[in-house]
Design a protein around this motif. Structure first.
Motif, PDB file in Angstrom:
ATOM      1  N   ILE A  38       0.836  -1.205   0.000  1.00 24.30           N
ATOM      2  CA  ILE A  38       0.000   0.000   0.000  1.00 24.30           C
ATOM      3  C   ILE A  38       0.869   1.253   0.000  1.00 24.30           C
ATOM      4  O   ILE A  38       0.617   2.204  -0.749  1.00 24.30           O
ATOM      5  CB  ILE A  38      -0.966  -0.012   1.206  1.00 24.30           C
ATOM      6  N   LEU A  39       1.905   1.269   0.829  1.00 26.81           N
ATOM      7  CA  LEU A  39       2.784   2.433   0.882  1.00 26.81           C
ATOM      8  C   LEU A  39       3.507   2.666  -0.443  1.00 26.81           C
ATOM      9  O   LEU A  39       3.700   3.809  -0.864  1.00 26.81           O
ATOM     10  CB  LEU A  39       3.791   2.296   2.022  1.00 26.81           C
ATOM     11  N   LYS A  40       3.890   1.590  -1.125  1.00 28.32           N
ATOM     12  CA  LYS A  40       4.525   1.743  -2.437  1.00 28.32           C
ATOM     13  C   LYS A  40       3.541   2.335  -3.445  1.00 28.32           C
ATOM     14  O   LYS A  40       3.922   3.178  -4.263  1.00 28.32           O
ATOM     15  CB  LYS A  40       5.061   0.403  -2.934  1.00 28.32           C
ATOM     16  N   LEU A  41       2.303   1.923  -3.376  1.00 30.29           N
ATOM     17  CA  LEU A  41       1.279   2.491  -4.249  1.00 30.29           C
ATOM     18  C   LEU A  41       1.098   3.979  -3.954  1.00 30.29           C
ATOM     19  O   LEU A  41       1.042   4.805  -4.868  1.00 30.29           O
ATOM     20  CB  LEU A  41      -0.046   1.745  -4.081  1.00 30.29           C
ATOM     21  N   VAL A  42       1.038   4.337  -2.680  1.00 31.88           N
ATOM     22  CA  VAL A  42       0.919   5.744  -2.287  1.00 31.88           C
ATOM     23  C   VAL A  42       2.126   6.533  -2.779  1.00 31.88           C
ATOM     24  O   VAL A  42       1.990   7.634  -3.338  1.00 31.88           O
ATOM     25  CB  VAL A  42       0.758   5.883  -0.757  1.00 31.88           C
ATOM     26  N   LEU A  47       4.491  10.407  -6.428  1.00 38.59           N
ATOM     27  CA  LEU A  47       5.574  10.743  -7.337  1.00 38.59           C
ATOM     28  C   LEU A  47       5.043  11.195  -8.698  1.00 38.59           C
ATOM     29  O   LEU A  47       5.521  12.169  -9.264  1.00 38.59           O
ATOM     30  CB  LEU A  47       6.505   9.536  -7.512  1.00 38.59           C
ATOM     31  N   HIS A  48       4.027  10.494  -9.203  1.00 44.60           N
ATOM     32  CA  HIS A  48       3.552  10.764 -10.563  1.00 44.60           C
ATOM     33  C   HIS A  48       2.395  11.758 -10.638  1.00 44.60           C
ATOM     34  O   HIS A  48       2.210  12.397 -11.669  1.00 44.60           O
ATOM     35  CB  HIS A  48       3.153   9.456 -11.242  1.00 44.60           C
ATOM     36  N   SER A  53       8.045  18.416  -9.003  1.00 44.27           N
ATOM     37  CA  SER A  53       9.172  17.504  -8.890  1.00 44.27           C
ATOM     38  C   SER A  53       9.476  17.256  -7.417  1.00 44.27           C
ATOM     39  O   SER A  53       9.768  18.186  -6.670  1.00 44.27           O
ATOM     40  CB  SER A  53      10.393  18.098  -9.586  1.00 44.27           C
ATOM     41  N   LEU A  54       9.379  16.008  -6.994  1.00 42.78           N
ATOM     42  CA  LEU A  54       9.632  15.652  -5.600  1.00 42.78           C
ATOM     43  C   LEU A  54      11.085  15.275  -5.355  1.00 42.78           C
ATOM     44  O   LEU A  54      11.498  15.125  -4.213  1.00 42.78           O
ATOM     45  CB  LEU A  54       8.737  14.482  -5.196  1.00 42.78           C
TER      46      LEU A  54
END
Length: 131
Positions: A38-42, A47-48, A53-54
C-alpha cells in the motif's frame, strides 16, 4: 527491521481473535507485506500525480547528465544510420530502466521513512498510540 505493527499489538489482536502467538508472528509478516504494498502504491501515486518535482537533482547529477548528453551527441554523429537507430533504441531502453530504478528507490525511501516515523512516534513516551 521493525514491522508496521508492533508485535505486542499483533498479539493483542490475535488474542482477541483466539489466534496462537506463533500464528500471530506469521500474520504480522503478512500484515507488514500488505502495508508495504500500500505504501509503495501511495509513493508512486505521489511521485507521478503531485504535479511538482519531488526529487531534488544534485549538482553532481546535473553535471553527469550534461556529460552524458554531450557523449550521446558525439557518438550518434560518428555512427552509421543503422547503428544510430540501434544506439537510440538502446538509449531509450536504458533511460526507461533508469526511470524505473528511480521510482523503485523513491518507493523504498518512502517506506523506510514511514517505518522510521512510525518507530519514533509509536515508541515515544509522549505519543504511544500502540498502547
Amino acid at each position: 527491521m521493525k514491522l508496521m505493527g508492533t508485535p505486542s499489538k499483533m498479539i493483542e489482536v490475535g488474542n482477541k481473535c483466539g489466534i496462537q502467538n506463533g500464528a500471530v508472528e506469521i500474520g504480522s509478516h503478512f500484515y507488514d507485506a500488505g502495508m508495504v504494498s500500500i505504501l509503495k502504491l501511495v509513493a508512486r501515486t505521489e511521485l507521478h500525480d503531485s504535479g511538482v518535482s519531488l526529487i531534488e537533482v544534485s549538482y553532481k547529477a546535473k553535471t553527469a547528465n550534461e556529460q552524458v548528453n554531450k557523449l550521446f551527441e558525439t557518438l550518434v554523429d560518428r555512427l552509421s544510420g543503422e547503428e544510430q537507430e540501434l544506439f537510440k533504441a538502446f538509449d531509450e531502453a536504458y533511460s526507461c530502466r533508469a526511470s524505473f530504478d528511480m521510482e523503485d528507490a523513491f518507493s523504498a525511501g518512502f517506506v523506510a521513512g514511514f517505518r522510521y516515523l512510525m518507530g519514533e512516534t509509536a515508541y515515544s513516551n509522549d505519543m504511544n498510540f500502540y498502547k
